[in-house]
Scaffold this motif. Structure first.
Motif, PDB file in Angstrom:
ATOM      1  N   ALA A 265      65.537  10.012  99.558  1.00 52.75           N
ATOM      2  CA  ALA A 265      66.355  10.540 100.647  1.00 52.75           C
ATOM      3  C   ALA A 265      67.739   9.939 100.540  1.00 52.75           C
ATOM      4  N   ARG A 266      68.721  10.617 101.105  1.00 55.89           N
ATOM      5  CA  ARG A 266      70.070  10.088 101.012  1.00 55.89           C
ATOM      6  C   ARG A 266      70.845  10.337 102.293  1.00 55.89           C
ATOM      7  N   THR A 267      71.946   9.581 102.426  1.00 54.85           N
ATOM      8  CA  THR A 267      72.931   9.871 103.465  1.00 54.85           C
ATOM      9  C   THR A 267      74.252  10.152 102.760  1.00 54.85           C
ATOM     10  N   PHE A 268      75.243  10.574 103.538  1.00 58.31           N
ATOM     11  CA  PHE A 268      76.504  10.983 102.936  1.00 58.31           C
ATOM     12  C   PHE A 268      77.648  10.086 103.388  1.00 58.31           C
ATOM     13  N   GLN A 269      78.625   9.974 102.493  1.00 57.56           N
ATOM     14  CA  GLN A 269      79.807   9.166 102.776  1.00 57.56           C
ATOM     15  C   GLN A 269      80.533   9.721 104.005  1.00 57.56           C
ATOM     16  N   ASN A 270      80.761  11.056 103.995  1.00 56.38           N
ATOM     17  CA  ASN A 270      81.300  11.699 105.195  1.00 56.38           C
ATOM     18  C   ASN A 270      80.087  12.303 105.898  1.00 56.38           C
ATOM     19  N   ILE A 271      79.792  11.777 107.082  1.00 60.51           N
ATOM     20  CA  ILE A 271      78.523  12.085 107.753  1.00 60.51           C
ATOM     21  C   ILE A 271      78.253  13.590 107.775  1.00 60.51           C
ATOM     22  N   ARG A 272      77.038  13.968 107.454  1.00 59.16           N
ATOM     23  CA  ARG A 272      76.658  15.385 107.503  1.00 59.16           C
ATOM     24  C   ARG A 272      75.443  15.553 108.396  1.00 59.16           C
ATOM     25  N   LEU A 273      75.712  15.796 109.682  1.00 56.27           N
ATOM     26  CA  LEU A 273      74.610  16.034 110.615  1.00 56.27           C
ATOM     27  C   LEU A 273      74.573  17.510 110.955  1.00 56.27           C
ATOM     28  N   PHE A 274      73.502  17.948 111.591  1.00 54.60           N
ATOM     29  CA  PHE A 274      73.451  19.297 112.122  1.00 54.60           C
ATOM     30  C   PHE A 274      74.036  19.217 113.535  1.00 54.60           C
ATOM     31  N   GLY A 275      75.355  19.332 113.622  1.00 51.40           N
ATOM     32  CA  GLY A 275      76.068  18.979 114.843  1.00 51.40           C
ATOM     33  C   GLY A 275      75.645  19.740 116.084  1.00 51.40           C
ATOM     34  N   GLY A 276      75.312  21.021 115.932  1.00 52.07           N
ATOM     35  CA  GLY A 276      74.960  21.838 117.092  1.00 52.07           C
ATOM     36  C   GLY A 276      73.504  21.686 117.495  1.00 52.07           C
TER      37      GLY A 276
ATOM     38  N   THR B  25      70.222  19.162 118.519  1.00 50.05           N
ATOM     39  CA  THR B  25      70.115  17.876 119.201  1.00 50.05           C
ATOM     40  C   THR B  25      69.676  16.808 118.197  1.00 50.05           C
ATOM     41  N   VAL B  26      69.812  15.561 118.652  1.00 50.62           N
ATOM     42  CA  VAL B  26      69.427  14.420 117.826  1.00 50.62           C
ATOM     43  C   VAL B  26      67.967  14.572 117.388  1.00 50.62           C
ATOM     44  N   LEU B  27      67.113  14.926 118.352  1.00 49.22           N
ATOM     45  CA  LEU B  27      65.692  15.073 118.034  1.00 49.22           C
ATOM     46  C   LEU B  27      65.475  16.202 117.020  1.00 49.22           C
ATOM     47  N   GLU B  28      66.184  17.310 117.211  1.00 51.47           N
ATOM     48  CA  GLU B  28      66.016  18.426 116.282  1.00 51.47           C
ATOM     49  C   GLU B  28      66.429  18.041 114.859  1.00 51.47           C
ATOM     50  N   ASN B  29      67.481  17.227 114.747  1.00 57.85           N
ATOM     51  CA  ASN B  29      67.883  16.757 113.423  1.00 57.85           C
ATOM     52  C   ASN B  29      66.711  16.065 112.727  1.00 57.85           C
TER      53      ASN B  29
ATOM     54  N   ALA C 164      68.478  11.345 122.694  1.00 58.30           N
ATOM     55  CA  ALA C 164      67.632  12.241 121.892  1.00 58.30           C
ATOM     56  C   ALA C 164      67.922  13.713 122.136  1.00 58.30           C
ATOM     57  N   ASP C 165      68.269  14.078 123.378  1.00 57.62           N
ATOM     58  CA  ASP C 165      68.443  15.499 123.693  1.00 57.62           C
ATOM     59  C   ASP C 165      69.900  15.935 123.721  1.00 57.62           C
ATOM     60  N   ASP C 166      70.781  15.074 123.190  1.00 56.26           N
ATOM     61  CA  ASP C 166      72.190  15.455 123.126  1.00 56.26           C
ATOM     62  C   ASP C 166      72.513  16.040 121.764  1.00 56.26           C
ATOM     63  N   ALA C 167      73.547  16.873 121.734  1.00 58.20           N
ATOM     64  CA  ALA C 167      73.977  17.436 120.457  1.00 58.20           C
ATOM     65  C   ALA C 167      74.427  16.311 119.535  1.00 58.20           C
ATOM     66  N   ALA C 168      74.037  16.412 118.269  1.00 60.95           N
ATOM     67  CA  ALA C 168      74.363  15.353 117.319  1.00 60.95           C
ATOM     68  C   ALA C 168      75.870  15.158 117.223  1.00 60.95           C
TER      69      ALA C 168
ATOM     70  N   ARG D  17      73.997   5.990 112.308  1.00 56.66           N
ATOM     71  CA  ARG D  17      72.608   5.541 112.455  1.00 56.66           C
ATOM     72  C   ARG D  17      71.665   6.734 112.453  1.00 56.66           C
ATOM     73  N   LEU D  18      72.114   7.820 113.096  1.00 57.16           N
ATOM     74  CA  LEU D  18      71.258   9.011 113.149  1.00 57.16           C
ATOM     75  C   LEU D  18      71.025   9.552 111.732  1.00 57.16           C
ATOM     76  N   GLU D  19      72.047   9.502 110.919  1.00 58.80           N
ATOM     77  CA  GLU D  19      71.877  10.022 109.564  1.00 58.80           C
ATOM     78  C   GLU D  19      70.831   9.203 108.799  1.00 58.80           C
ATOM     79  N   ILE D  20      70.843   7.888 109.042  1.00 65.80           N
ATOM     80  CA  ILE D  20      69.837   7.042 108.379  1.00 65.80           C
ATOM     81  C   ILE D  20      68.451   7.356 108.939  1.00 65.80           C
ATOM     82  N   ALA D  21      68.367   7.508 110.264  1.00 63.72           N
ATOM     83  CA  ALA D  21      67.073   7.836 110.875  1.00 63.72           C
ATOM     84  C   ALA D  21      66.550   9.151 110.314  1.00 63.72           C
ATOM     85  N   ARG D  22      67.450  10.112 110.163  1.00 58.79           N
ATOM     86  CA  ARG D  22      67.034  11.422 109.652  1.00 58.79           C
ATOM     87  C   ARG D  22      66.513  11.297 108.219  1.00 58.79           C
ATOM     88  N   ALA D  23      67.218  10.520 107.408  1.00 54.18           N
ATOM     89  CA  ALA D  23      66.755  10.329 106.032  1.00 54.18           C
ATOM     90  C   ALA D  23      65.381   9.669 106.027  1.00 54.18           C
ATOM     91  N   MET D  24      65.163   8.696 106.928  1.00 54.24           N
ATOM     92  CA  MET D  24      63.875   7.995 106.962  1.00 54.24           C
ATOM     93  C   MET D  24      62.747   8.919 107.414  1.00 54.24           C
TER      94      MET D  24
END
Lengths: 282, 437
Positions: free
Chosen positions: A89-100, A102-106, A156-160, A170-177
């Motif tokens: 799994a990986r994370t990105f230098q420039n954060i790449r989340l699914f912004g729209g 929620t944190v949980l959905e990511n 958890a229920d807020d938009a990323a 931190r969310l990106e790391i959690a998502r990778a994990m």
């Protein structure tokens, strides 16, 4: 001593006339944090992109060995198999989340392959019944575990995209994990963090190395410019410059290495020649 | 009215209605007309009632609108203070929760309401066809973020698929319906493969070309499709094997139920078929959004690179989106063919694709309710403005521009999360990506 989780041999990546990575060999030991450092443009992120299937290397081999002895040749695998089967799994230098989303959905998206394997394809799952629904609840629990670990459970229920910067990292790391990797590749996780956040990040990475999701720990490959992070938590450091490996060793040794100092600080020509001469003698 | 809740707004609206009643009773309710001996007083309770109702509804909407604006401003202020926004439902959202069931009830009861004739039911059928098409395209454009300008191709595949299956294999509508869906889904995948690597504008152009190719083939393959003459005599659907016939004999719908044979039976039956098909589309989409496949679509729309890094197979994600969207287009096409009894390539021009896309964009990409409202407004509005003759397109265009200025991300632009730990809170449009391809 078991085989290293990651063994890179003679990796070469050429973009037209530019040789971004040149005959690079390195290995990452299981259960350790291996840092890749080097000046800007040294080819660190290119190595990551080769490892995670974004680039197909021009030459060389990348071998991942799991604890049970299973091996994967990453340069031959389709990209989604690298995550699903080789468990990288990986994370990105420039954060790449699914912004729209929620944190949980990511974190739920990250468990896609596992859920599909666990019966999401059954018609009952589509209608919202059957044993699959328990699996989905388990996936939410897995997400909750990492949210608690990364201190994001309140959001958890807020938009990323609405999270502050450090929380997004931190969310990106959690998502990778949540993909349950055996090897986690972090691309400059401390960039833009304040010292307190940086300390918390160190703790999180050490937790991932020692415990991980299942208590067995997860090997970490780390690209980082922040030396306070690198020197504190790395077990092993590889230094790149112009696509080549110029040093490889424990943090204390790297800190003293004249080639590394030269690459980072730059030296004038006489001194460079002197350093070269000294190295020749060795 | 600083902290106006829903009851306060209703009370306020009721007060306004009362005032309207007081003022209107002598002014509107009573009219003097020249009679035999001087003036006669005529009461007009209908007009008075309508006015009072209009005032009530207008005042209610105004109150809700203002309250909604205020609470939006409050929540924005709260967000600025960097506290996690924990907002209860605004009055507008509370009404929003009732809109969908109200719509559904209206749609189910529409044909049997008093004052509804054949014209209204036909119009309802047309609107529902576009609602279904909009929901189908919404999967591709709204959820997966893949801009598809050739959606009408799948509509055509469904329509011609049914016509040909009926002609050559003598299949009834109900037997052919699943096959047309599969056929359209297969064409969705055939379109999907070559455009896997394309994004944004390039994808749009290729899908547009695909739609035209299908139409031109239908137009020129005269031996199979009848070319510009189209195909006629497409069999009508039966009610569990009972045909709708004016003869009223033993084996017909009217005969079986002992009813007076009437053409309205079939019109109502068609209406309920498309209503059921549209509701199935809606249900499947809602379920899919909460399913890993649907989440993968939305993830792809949000960030393709990140999706790949998480091990999603972009090929599989895009093809499932194309195939699912196309399948519903195919169902709608089969329905169109059986309803019209006659199809020709003229029904499947680019303007249809553009209309369906406009419905999705106007409704708010990804929003089921928004698409339904937009389809009703666009198709229904088109009919309502029929009296304007040549100015119809002008009014229509202005209305669209106005909506896009007022709500640039569509009528319903916020996104409902598919899963939540606590109370479900919608995600504001400013965070949601539109997708690049």
């Amino acid at each position: 001593m078991s085989a290293p989780i990651l063994a890179v041999e003679g990796l070469t990546m050429r973009f037209g006339g530019l040789l971004a990575v040149d005959q690079l060999s390195l290995s990452a030991a299981r259960g350790e944090i291996t840092a890749i450092i080097g000046p800007n443009g040294a080819g660190k992120t290119t190595v990551f992109n080769c490892l995670t299937g974004f680039y197909r290397p021009t030459g060389g081999s990348i071998t991942v060995t799991h604890e049970n002895g299973e091996t994967f040749r990453l340069e031959r695998l389709p990209q989604h198999h690298i995550v699903r089967d080789a468990r990288i799994a990986r994370t990105f230098q420039n954060i790449r989340l699914f912004g729209g989303m929620t944190v949980l959905e990511n974190l739920m998206v990250a468990q896609h392959n596992r859920l599909m394997r666990e019966g999401a394809r059954l018609p009952l799952a589509l209608v919202g019944f059957g044993p699959y629904m328990r699996r989905e609840a388990a996936a939410v629990d897995r997400a909750r575990f990492w949210l608690e670990r990364t201190g994001l459970i309140e959001r958890a229920d807020d938009a990323a995209a609405s999270l502050p910067y450090g929380a997004q990292r931190r969310l990106e790391i959690a998502r990778a994990m949540c993909t349950e990797p055996q090897l986690l590749c972090l691309d400059e996780p401390a960039a833009g963090l304040n010292p307190r956040e940086s300390d918390a990040l160190n703790e999180l990475i050490l937790f991932i190395r020692d415990t991980g999701a299942d208590g067995r720990g997860c090997s970490v490959l780390l690209i980082e410019h922040d030396m306070s992070v690198v020197m504190t938590i790395s077990d092993h450091i590889v230094v790149l410059d112009y696509g080549r490996k110029i040093a490889d060793g424990a943090p204390a040794a790297i800190r003293e290495d004249p080639k590394v100092i030269a690459a980072y600080l730059g030296v004038d020509e006489e001194e460079a020649l002197a350093v070269d001469a000294a190295l020749q003698k060795q | 009215m600083a902290q106006a809740g829903f009851p306060a707004i209703v009370k306020d609206a009721g007060l306004a209605a009362l005032v309207a009643l007081g003022v209107g009773a002598p002014l509107l309710g009573l009219q003097t007309v020249p009679g035999e001996r001087g003036l006669d007083l005529v009461t007009r309770p209908g007009l008075l009632l309508a006015t009072v109702c209009a005032v009530f509804v207008g005042r209610l909407l105004l109150g809700l609108f203002l309250a909604n604006r205020r609470s939006a401003a409050r929540s924005a202020a709260r967000r600025a203070a960097d506290a996690p926004p924990r907002i209860g439902l605004t009055p507008m959202q509370r009404v929003g929760k009732m809109v969908a069931p109200a719509f559904l009830a209206l749609a189910v009861l529409m044909p049997v309401l008093p004052g509804i004739g054949r014209y209204e039911i036909d119009l309802g059928t047309l609107v529902l066809t576009y609602v279904m098409l909009g929901w189908g395209l919404n999967i591709v454009v709204g959820l997966a973020g893949l801009l598809d300008l050739g959606y009408v191709a799948f509509y055509a595949v469904g329509a011609y698929g049914y016509a040909l299956l009926a002609k050559f294999f003598d299949l009834s509508f109900w037997a052919a319906l699943p096959l047309t869906g599969l056929l359209a889904a297969a064409w969705g995948i055939i379109l999907g493969f070559p455009v896997l690597r394309l994004r944004g504008d390039y994808l749009a152009i290729v899908t547009l070309a695909f739609g035209e190719i299908i139409r031109v083939v239908l137009l020129n393959w005269t031996s199979l499709t009848g070319g510009p003459n189209g195909m006629s005599g497409i069999p009508r659907p039966t009610f569990f094997g009972l045909p709708f016939s004016m003869s009223g004999g033993e084996g017909t719908f009217a005969g079986f139920f002992g009813l007076e044979p009437s053409p309205i039976h079939r019109v109502m039956f068609l209406y309920y078929i498309i209503l059921a098909l549209a509701l199935i589309t809606n249900f499947v989409t809602i379920r899919l959004r909460r399913h890993p496949v649907g989440r993968a679509w939305e993830a792809l729309r949000e960030d393709e690179i990140a999706s790949r890094a998480l091990g999603l197979s972009v090929v599989a994600v895009k093809l499932t989106a194309f195939a699912t969207g196309a399948m519903f287009g195919g169902f709608a096409g089969a329905f169109f063919a059986t309803r019209q009894g006659f199809i020709s390539p003229e029904s499947f021009t680019f303007i249809e694709s553009a209309l369906i896309l406009a419905i999705v964009v106007l409704g708010g990409m990804g929003s089921q309710l928004g698409v339904a409202i937009a389809a009703t407004l666009m198709i229904g509005g088109f009919e309502v403005f029929r009296g304007l003759d040549e100015y119809r397109m002008l009014v229509f265009g202005l209305a669209m521009v106005a909506i896009m200025v007022w709500r640039p991300r569509g009528l319903i632009s916020s996104r409902e999360p598919s899963v939540s730990l606590g109370a479900r809170r919608n995600v504001g449009a400013e965070h949601v990506a539109e997708g690049k391809g």
